[in-house]
Design a protein around this motif. Structure first.
Motif, mmCIF file in Angstrom:
data_model
loop_
_atom_site.group_PDB
_atom_site.id
_atom_site.type_symbol
_atom_site.label_atom_id
_atom_site.label_comp_id
_atom_site.label_asym_id
_atom_site.label_seq_id
_atom_site.Cartn_x
_atom_site.Cartn_y
_atom_site.Cartn_z
ATOM 1 N N VAL A 30 0.842 -1.214 0.000
ATOM 2 C CA VAL A 30 0.000 0.000 0.000
ATOM 3 C C VAL A 30 0.867 1.251 0.000
ATOM 4 O O VAL A 30 0.635 2.183 -0.765
ATOM 5 C CB VAL A 30 -0.974 0.012 1.204
ATOM 6 C CG1 VAL A 30 -1.724 1.345 1.287
ATOM 7 C CG2 VAL A 30 -1.963 -1.137 1.109
ATOM 8 N N ASN A 37 -5.959 -1.262 -0.789
ATOM 9 C CA ASN A 37 -5.736 -1.896 0.505
ATOM 10 C C ASN A 37 -6.331 -3.309 0.618
ATOM 11 O O ASN A 37 -5.754 -4.169 1.269
ATOM 12 C CB ASN A 37 -6.182 -1.009 1.653
ATOM 13 C CG ASN A 37 -7.668 -0.745 1.693
ATOM 14 O OD1 ASN A 37 -8.403 -1.024 0.744
ATOM 15 N ND2 ASN A 37 -8.123 -0.181 2.804
ATOM 16 N N VAL A 91 -10.684 -4.278 6.784
ATOM 17 C CA VAL A 91 -9.730 -3.366 6.135
ATOM 18 C C VAL A 91 -10.463 -2.468 5.139
ATOM 19 O O VAL A 91 -10.224 -1.261 5.067
ATOM 20 C CB VAL A 91 -8.573 -4.151 5.467
ATOM 21 C CG1 VAL A 91 -7.750 -3.259 4.553
ATOM 22 C CG2 VAL A 91 -7.689 -4.787 6.535
ATOM 23 N N TRP A 92 -11.386 -3.040 4.368
ATOM 24 C CA TRP A 92 -12.172 -2.246 3.419
ATOM 25 C C TRP A 92 -12.999 -1.204 4.165
ATOM 26 O O TRP A 92 -13.047 -0.033 3.769
ATOM 27 C CB TRP A 92 -13.093 -3.161 2.609
ATOM 28 C CG TRP A 92 -14.088 -2.422 1.782
ATOM 29 C CD1 TRP A 92 -13.870 -1.817 0.583
ATOM 30 C CD2 TRP A 92 -15.462 -2.180 2.109
ATOM 31 N NE1 TRP A 92 -15.030 -1.217 0.140
ATOM 32 C CE2 TRP A 92 -16.025 -1.437 1.065
ATOM 33 C CE3 TRP A 92 -16.269 -2.532 3.189
ATOM 34 C CZ2 TRP A 92 -17.353 -1.026 1.071
ATOM 35 C CZ3 TRP A 92 -17.592 -2.136 3.189
ATOM 36 C CH2 TRP A 92 -18.120 -1.389 2.137
ATOM 37 N N THR A 95 -11.443 2.245 5.284
ATOM 38 C CA THR A 95 -11.300 3.379 4.354
ATOM 39 C C THR A 95 -12.600 3.677 3.609
ATOM 40 O O THR A 95 -12.609 4.495 2.689
ATOM 41 C CB THR A 95 -10.174 3.106 3.325
ATOM 42 O OG1 THR A 95 -10.453 1.894 2.638
ATOM 43 C CG2 THR A 95 -8.823 3.046 4.002
ATOM 44 N N TYR A 110 -4.982 7.456 4.092
ATOM 45 C CA TYR A 110 -5.402 6.152 3.593
ATOM 46 C C TYR A 110 -4.570 5.037 4.237
ATOM 47 O O TYR A 110 -5.096 4.029 4.695
ATOM 48 C CB TYR A 110 -5.256 6.131 2.070
ATOM 49 C CG TYR A 110 -5.726 4.869 1.395
ATOM 50 C CD1 TYR A 110 -7.082 4.583 1.287
ATOM 51 C CD2 TYR A 110 -4.815 3.972 0.850
ATOM 52 C CE1 TYR A 110 -7.522 3.430 0.648
ATOM 53 C CE2 TYR A 110 -5.244 2.821 0.206
ATOM 54 C CZ TYR A 110 -6.596 2.560 0.112
ATOM 55 O OH TYR A 110 -7.031 1.424 -0.520
ATOM 56 N N THR A 114 -5.924 2.297 6.877
ATOM 57 C CA THR A 114 -5.720 0.892 6.527
ATOM 58 C C THR A 114 -5.053 0.155 7.681
ATOM 59 O O THR A 114 -5.448 -0.953 8.041
ATOM 60 C CB THR A 114 -4.869 0.765 5.246
ATOM 61 O OG1 THR A 114 -5.593 1.338 4.159
ATOM 62 C CG2 THR A 114 -4.526 -0.681 4.939
ATOM 63 N N LYS A 118 -6.387 -2.863 9.935
ATOM 64 C CA LYS A 118 -5.612 -4.100 9.998
ATOM 65 C C LYS A 118 -5.422 -4.551 11.440
ATOM 66 O O LYS A 118 -5.518 -5.736 11.746
ATOM 67 C CB LYS A 118 -4.255 -3.913 9.310
ATOM 68 C CG LYS A 118 -3.419 -5.153 9.288
ATOM 69 C CD LYS A 118 -4.120 -6.240 8.498
ATOM 70 C CE LYS A 118 -3.367 -7.542 8.572
ATOM 71 N NZ LYS A 118 -4.167 -8.629 7.991
#
Length: 185
Positions: A30, A37, A91-92, A95, A110, A114, A118
């Motif tokens: 990333v 991500n 994770v999606w 952001t 970002y 991320t 995580k």
């Protein structure tokens, strides 16, 4: 109880190493290569999973004599895919709502979001992995019998054996042995 705590600690050490593999690759993909991500998280998770499987089955969980190795791999892969889906979703979500154009102009935000996602995903997936692997992959029968003999428990040895034979994990293990192709033992 002491054995369980020791096992949790070993699981934690393996998990920490796997996390740093996962986290390092995620940030490389990333941060340096500006990869999306979720794609990066999938790649990093998969690479760390290979290490995690090898280390977990060698140092953390004891092979069950009532389960074929192929079933161990199937359980590990299925639980890992579920863990991967949880990981990628979190994770999606971390952001979600960011403007698509902001990915480039706000790259640091970002990357931070991320990483927060995580960390949250790692904690949740770690609990999932331990519970499912302890339940289905670990040899809990032998320590249970040893504990019974030491403690002089309320249940007889026959009652403990009967509980074990009726358990889902034992039935699954026996099924896997009965359905292992000849020559694979």
């Amino acid at each position: 109880m002491k054995k369980l705590i020791e096992q949790i600690l070993k699981f934690g050490v393996v998990g920490i190493i796997a996390f740093f593999i996962d986290w390092g690759i995620l940030n490389l993909l990333v941060g340096l290569f500006h990869m999306h991500n979720v794609v990066a998280a999938t790649i990093s998770f998969t690479i760390s999973l290979i290490f995690n499987y090898c280390a977990s089955m060698k140092y953390v969980f004891k092979h069950r004599p009532d389960m074929a190795r192929w079933m161990e791999v199937v359980i590990f892969v299925i639980s890992a895919v579920i863990g991967l889906l949880m990981n990628d979703f979190i994770v999606w979500l971390s952001t979600y709502g960011m403007n698509r154009d902001a990915y480039v102009s706000q790259h640091i935000e970002y990357l931070i979001r991320t990483n927060v996602g995580k960390l949250i995903a790692t904690a949740i997936v770690m609990v999932w992995n331990f519970i499912i692997r302890k339940w289905l992959l670990d040899d809990t029968h032998t320590p249970l019998m040893m504990q019974f003999r030491r403690a002089g428990a309320e249940l007889t040895e026959e009652e403990i054996e009967l509980k074990w034979e009726e358990s889902f994990s034992h039935k699954l293990g026996m099924w896997s042995i009965e359905h292992t192709p000849k020559g694979w033992h």
